[in-house]
Design a protein around this motif. Structure first.
Motif, PDB file in Angstrom:
ATOM      1  N   PRO A  60      -9.458   6.811  -4.486  1.00 53.79           N
ATOM      2  CA  PRO A  60     -10.794   7.334  -4.156  1.00 53.79           C
ATOM      3  C   PRO A  60     -11.313   8.389  -5.120  1.00 53.79           C
ATOM      4  CG  PRO A  60      -9.437   7.186  -2.179  1.00 53.79           C
ATOM      5  CD  PRO A  60      -8.534   6.917  -3.344  1.00 53.79           C
ATOM      6  N   ALA A  61     -10.426   9.151  -5.749  1.00 51.43           N
ATOM      7  CA  ALA A  61     -10.869  10.199  -6.663  1.00 51.43           C
ATOM      8  C   ALA A  61     -11.630   9.641  -7.860  1.00 51.43           C
ATOM      9  CB  ALA A  61      -9.676  11.023  -7.139  1.00 51.43           C
ATOM     10  N   THR A  62     -11.467   8.357  -8.165  1.00 53.29           N
ATOM     11  CA  THR A  62     -12.127   7.746  -9.327  1.00 53.29           C
ATOM     12  C   THR A  62     -13.414   7.008  -8.957  1.00 53.29           C
ATOM     13  OG1 THR A  62     -10.950   5.619  -9.167  1.00 53.29           O
ATOM     14  CG2 THR A  62      -9.846   7.408 -10.356  1.00 53.29           C
ATOM     15  N   TRP A  63     -13.727   6.864  -7.680  1.00 49.79           N
ATOM     16  CA  TRP A  63     -14.876   6.059  -7.260  1.00 49.79           C
ATOM     17  C   TRP A  63     -16.222   6.537  -7.808  1.00 49.79           C
ATOM     18  CZ3 TRP A  63     -13.430   5.498  -1.365  1.00 49.79           C
ATOM     19  CH2 TRP A  63     -12.328   4.645  -1.258  1.00 49.79           C
ATOM     20  N   PRO A  64     -16.452   7.865  -7.992  1.00 48.69           N
ATOM     21  CA  PRO A  64     -17.756   8.268  -8.544  1.00 48.69           C
ATOM     22  C   PRO A  64     -18.056   7.663  -9.904  1.00 48.69           C
ATOM     23  CG  PRO A  64     -16.674  10.150  -7.539  1.00 48.69           C
ATOM     24  CD  PRO A  64     -15.660   9.046  -7.569  1.00 48.69           C
ATOM     25  N   GLY A  65     -17.046   7.152 -10.608  1.00 49.23           N
ATOM     26  CA  GLY A  65     -17.261   6.513 -11.896  1.00 49.23           C
ATOM     27  C   GLY A  65     -17.888   5.141 -11.808  1.00 49.23           C
ATOM     28  N   LEU A  66     -18.032   4.584 -10.613  1.00 51.03           N
ATOM     29  CA  LEU A  66     -18.672   3.283 -10.437  1.00 51.03           C
ATOM     30  C   LEU A  66     -20.185   3.417 -10.638  1.00 51.03           C
ATOM     31  CD1 LEU A  66     -16.771   2.031  -7.261  1.00 51.03           C
ATOM     32  CD2 LEU A  66     -16.573   1.052  -9.564  1.00 51.03           C
ATOM     33  N   GLY A 146       7.758 -12.003  11.845  1.00 50.06           N
ATOM     34  CA  GLY A 146       6.439 -12.141  11.232  1.00 50.06           C
ATOM     35  C   GLY A 146       5.508 -11.040  11.686  1.00 50.06           C
ATOM     36  N   GLY A 147       4.377 -10.904  10.977  1.00 45.89           N
ATOM     37  CA  GLY A 147       3.402  -9.872  11.306  1.00 45.89           C
ATOM     38  C   GLY A 147       3.658  -8.607  10.511  1.00 45.89           C
ATOM     39  N   GLY A 148       3.236  -7.474  11.060  1.00 49.94           N
ATOM     40  CA  GLY A 148       3.442  -6.203  10.373  1.00 49.94           C
ATOM     41  C   GLY A 148       2.358  -5.195  10.689  1.00 49.94           C
ATOM     42  N   ILE A 149       2.342  -4.119   9.919  1.00 48.58           N
ATOM     43  CA  ILE A 149       1.397  -3.023  10.124  1.00 48.58           C
ATOM     44  C   ILE A 149       0.229  -3.170   9.162  1.00 48.58           C
ATOM     45  CG2 ILE A 149       1.097  -0.520  10.053  1.00 48.58           C
ATOM     46  CD1 ILE A 149       3.991  -0.202  10.770  1.00 48.58           C
ATOM     47  N   MET A 150      -0.983  -2.953   9.675  1.00 51.93           N
ATOM     48  CA  MET A 150      -2.205  -2.943   8.881  1.00 51.93           C
ATOM     49  C   MET A 150      -2.729  -1.505   8.801  1.00 51.93           C
ATOM     50  SD  MET A 150      -2.723  -6.212   8.277  1.00 51.93           S
ATOM     51  CE  MET A 150      -4.457  -6.271   7.845  1.00 51.93           C
ATOM     52  N   ALA A 151      -3.637  -1.272   7.847  1.00 52.51           N
ATOM     53  CA  ALA A 151      -4.286   0.038   7.713  1.00 52.51           C
ATOM     54  C   ALA A 151      -5.789  -0.154   7.574  1.00 52.51           C
ATOM     55  CB  ALA A 151      -3.742   0.805   6.513  1.00 52.51           C
ATOM     56  N   GLY A 152      -6.542   0.456   8.473  1.00 53.25           N
ATOM     57  CA  GLY A 152      -7.980   0.577   8.312  1.00 53.25           C
ATOM     58  C   GLY A 152      -8.261   1.951   7.745  1.00 53.25           C
ATOM     59  N   SER A 153      -8.896   2.008   6.565  1.00 57.35           N
ATOM     60  CA  SER A 153      -8.975   3.258   5.811  1.00 57.35           C
ATOM     61  C   SER A 153     -10.418   3.692   5.578  1.00 57.35           C
ATOM     62  CB  SER A 153      -8.260   3.110   4.464  1.00 57.35           C
ATOM     63  OG  SER A 153      -8.335   4.293   3.704  1.00 57.35           O
ATOM     64  N   PHE A 154     -10.642   5.010   5.640  1.00 60.68           N
ATOM     65  CA  PHE A 154     -11.910   5.629   5.242  1.00 60.68           C
ATOM     66  C   PHE A 154     -11.622   6.632   4.136  1.00 60.68           C
ATOM     67  CE2 PHE A 154     -14.685   9.379   5.544  1.00 60.68           C
ATOM     68  CZ  PHE A 154     -15.891   8.790   5.195  1.00 60.68           C
ATOM     69  N   GLY A 155     -12.366   6.545   3.026  1.00 57.38           N
ATOM     70  CA  GLY A 155     -12.149   7.438   1.894  1.00 57.38           C
ATOM     71  C   GLY A 155     -13.404   8.169   1.483  1.00 57.38           C
ATOM     72  N   LEU A 156     -13.224   9.370   0.914  1.00 57.36           N
ATOM     73  CA  LEU A 156     -14.323  10.222   0.473  1.00 57.36           C
ATOM     74  C   LEU A 156     -13.942  10.865  -0.845  1.00 57.36           C
ATOM     75  CD1 LEU A 156     -17.016  11.778   1.030  1.00 57.36           C
ATOM     76  CD2 LEU A 156     -15.611  13.491   2.222  1.00 57.36           C
ATOM     77  N   ALA A 157     -14.845  10.789  -1.828  1.00 60.41           N
ATOM     78  CA  ALA A 157     -14.609  11.395  -3.138  1.00 60.41           C
ATOM     79  C   ALA A 157     -15.530  12.594  -3.328  1.00 60.41           C
ATOM     80  CB  ALA A 157     -14.841  10.380  -4.242  1.00 60.41           C
ATOM     81  N   GLY A 165     -11.710  15.608 -10.101  1.00 61.71           N
ATOM     82  CA  GLY A 165     -12.264  15.161  -8.838  1.00 61.71           C
ATOM     83  C   GLY A 165     -11.157  14.934  -7.838  1.00 61.71           C
ATOM     84  N   ILE A 166     -11.516  14.971  -6.562  1.00 65.36           N
ATOM     85  CA  ILE A 166     -10.539  14.792  -5.499  1.00 65.36           C
ATOM     86  C   ILE A 166     -11.002  13.677  -4.575  1.00 65.36           C
ATOM     87  CG2 ILE A 166     -11.605  16.560  -4.024  1.00 65.36           C
ATOM     88  CD1 ILE A 166      -8.778  17.255  -3.043  1.00 65.36           C
ATOM     89  N   GLY A 167     -10.070  12.906  -4.076  1.00 64.67           N
ATOM     90  CA  GLY A 167     -10.364  11.851  -3.125  1.00 64.67           C
ATOM     91  C   GLY A 167      -9.504  11.995  -1.886  1.00 64.67           C
ATOM     92  N   LEU A 168     -10.147  12.029  -0.726  1.00 66.86           N
ATOM     93  CA  LEU A 168      -9.444  12.157   0.544  1.00 66.86           C
ATOM     94  C   LEU A 168      -9.594  10.857   1.319  1.00 66.86           C
ATOM     95  CD1 LEU A 168     -10.828  15.668   1.571  1.00 66.86           C
ATOM     96  CD2 LEU A 168      -8.716  15.168   0.305  1.00 66.86           C
ATOM     97  N   ALA A 208      -7.852  13.261  -9.656  1.00 67.48           N
ATOM     98  CA  ALA A 208      -8.026  12.698 -10.988  1.00 67.48           C
ATOM     99  C   ALA A 208      -8.577  13.774 -11.902  1.00 67.48           C
ATOM    100  CB  ALA A 208      -8.980  11.503 -10.948  1.00 67.48           C
ATOM    101  N   GLY A 209      -7.985  13.937 -13.083  1.00 64.24           N
ATOM    102  CA  GLY A 209      -8.413  14.991 -13.994  1.00 64.24           C
ATOM    103  C   GLY A 209      -8.324  14.594 -15.446  1.00 64.24           C
ATOM    104  N   LYS A 210      -9.165  15.212 -16.259  1.00 63.22           N
ATOM    105  CA  LYS A 210      -9.181  14.963 -17.694  1.00 63.22           C
ATOM    106  C   LYS A 210      -8.354  16.049 -18.387  1.00 63.22           C
ATOM    107  CE  LYS A 210     -13.168  13.847 -19.262  1.00 63.22           C
ATOM    108  NZ  LYS A 210     -14.577  13.965 -19.731  1.00 63.22           N
TER     109      LYS A 210
END
Length: 419
Positions: A60-66, A146-157, A165-168, A208-210
């Motif tokens: 997520p920290a890199t998303w503003p580059g889109l 069979g089966g397993g664990i899933m993740a529903g995710s919300f991210g913020l940059a 930049g930081i991504g949570l 993410a940092g330069k």
């Protein structure tokens, strides 16, 4: 007693299986390191830029580059060859579905759905024949999960300064799985199985940092810390032994006995992942990027009262990898110059909690990406091959083909004033 209607819902949920691996029978199975197709093309854990310069869909920290908002999906087909007897099985399923919106080149939000672990396993014992009161009986055992664990995710940059930049992100963990042990007597199945549902959460902090920028090279660094919010708890349904007369892998009115008792058990703190990851990327002025990554992953769950086919589970994992990416240019006139080329190698080592034995995996990945249309649409394909083995025991050969499609659109841009 669990109703047949509710039981059928569980089977629908776990019906989409990946290729089965012996190693997935340890506890909740092997954790997944790679999700987006662009990351799969270099065997990356998703820290460093692999989708386009400066951007990883898994960080997520890199998303503003889109430059555009994206709807993206990745789908994989996997082949696993077990041991030296050339027994091969196949599986397929989605790796990640994602929606990301950059805002004014400084912020971004995103949502995703992805599998966290791989619990799909199957193996069968050799047949044994006995004489019982003058009758020949043939029996063997079959083990399946069979089966397993899933993740529903919300991210913020968010921006920290003009160089970092930081991504949570917050992952809501959920899902269900089934473990089954069967006795096959003269081709008739007697099944004993457990169905489990899961709930928990994980927090992730990405940075993410330069580090350095010159005329010919720019060096950037990336880090991720993952922490358990709520350790995964499970509701487990233990079914009594029944005769599966119609051999449909579930209990119904055609089986014997007509009624089967189900014990419900609540188990807490069975999965509590935490990890630290770090990566470096060197971007050269000829669009070539060279990167390296490593990850230290650990399951801090304290409750080992969790039934699985093996009485052991994954306790920790180390990942190290590196590769090369040559990014294509969106505005290039020639279609060949729009192609992104990827290559990477990686090594993963899992350690079992109780026995201390190690599962080692080595792999090589290649991939390509092609941009099309004015909004930066991209088609990605990746191929991974490798070998996985445990100390002085099983060995598996893995081949995986992944395809991903990312569709871009324009969001949060000011309308131009009419003249």
């Amino acid at each position: 007693m669990l109703s047949l209607k509710k039981l059928s819902i569980f089977f629908v949920f776990i019906g989409c299986l990946s290729a089965q691996s012996v190693f997935n029978a340890y506890g909740l199975g092997l954790s997944k390191s790679i999700h987006h197709t662009s990351s799969a093309g270099v065997g990356s854990i998703g820290l460093v830029p692999t989708f386009q310069p400066g951007v990883s869909f898994d960080n997520p920290a890199t998303w503003p580059g889109l430059n555009f908002a994206y709807v993206s999906g990745s789908y994989a087909n996997r082949q696993i060859e077990i041991g030296d007897n050339s027994h091969t099985n196949y599986g397929n399923g989605f790796e990640k579905i994602q929606f990301v919106v950059p805002i004014k080149n400084r912020f971004a939000i995103g949502f995703s759905l992805k599998p966290v672990n791989d619990h799909n396993a199957y193996f069968i014992t050799d047949s044994t024949q006995i004489d019982f009161q003058g009758k020949d009986l043939t029996f063997n055992k079959e083990f399946r999960s069979g089966g397993g664990i899933m993740a529903g995710s919300f991210g913020l940059a968010l921006p920290m300064n003009n160089r970092m930049g930081i991504g949570l992100s917050f992952d809501k963990l959920f899902g269900s799985s089934q473990d089954e042990q069967s006795l096959i007597l003269n081709s008739i199945y007697y099944r004993l199985f457990n169905i489990k549902t899961y709930s928990g959460s994980v927090f992730n902090i990405n940075v993410a940092g330069k580090f350095y920028e010159g005329h010919t090279v720019m060096i950037t660094g990336y880090a991720r810390v993952s922490m358990t919010g709520n350790p995964v708890s499970s509701t487990q349904y233990q079914f009594d032994l029944f005769e599966d007369r119609n051999n449909n892998y579930s209990f119904d009115s055609d089986d014997y006995p007509e009624n089967v008792d189900v014990d419900t058990i609540n188990v807490s703190n069975i999965y509590a992942p935490s990890s630290f990851s770090f990566g470096l990327n060197a971007a050269l002025n000829n669009d070539i990027n060279i990167f390296g990554e490593f990850q230290l992953w650990n399951d801090q769950a304290i409750n080992d009262n969790f039934s699985s086919i093996y009485t052991d589970q994954i306790g920790s994992k180390n990942h190290i990898g590196g590769g090369v990416v040559r990014f294509g240019k969106m505005g290039a006139r020639s279609w060949q110059d729009k192609i992104t080329m990827r290559f990477g190698i990686f090594k993963e080592s899992y350690t079992l909690k109780n026995s201390g034995r190690k599962i080692n995996e080595n792999g090589i990945s290649v991939g390509i990406g092609f941009k099309f249309a004015a909004t930066g649409n991209q088609l990605d394909v990746a191929y991974r091959t490798g070998a996985r083995s445990i100390t002085n025991d099983y060995k598996e050969t893995i081949q995986e083909f992944t395809i991903g499609l990312s569709l871009g659109d324009v969001w949060f841009l000011r309308r131009r004033t009419k003249q």
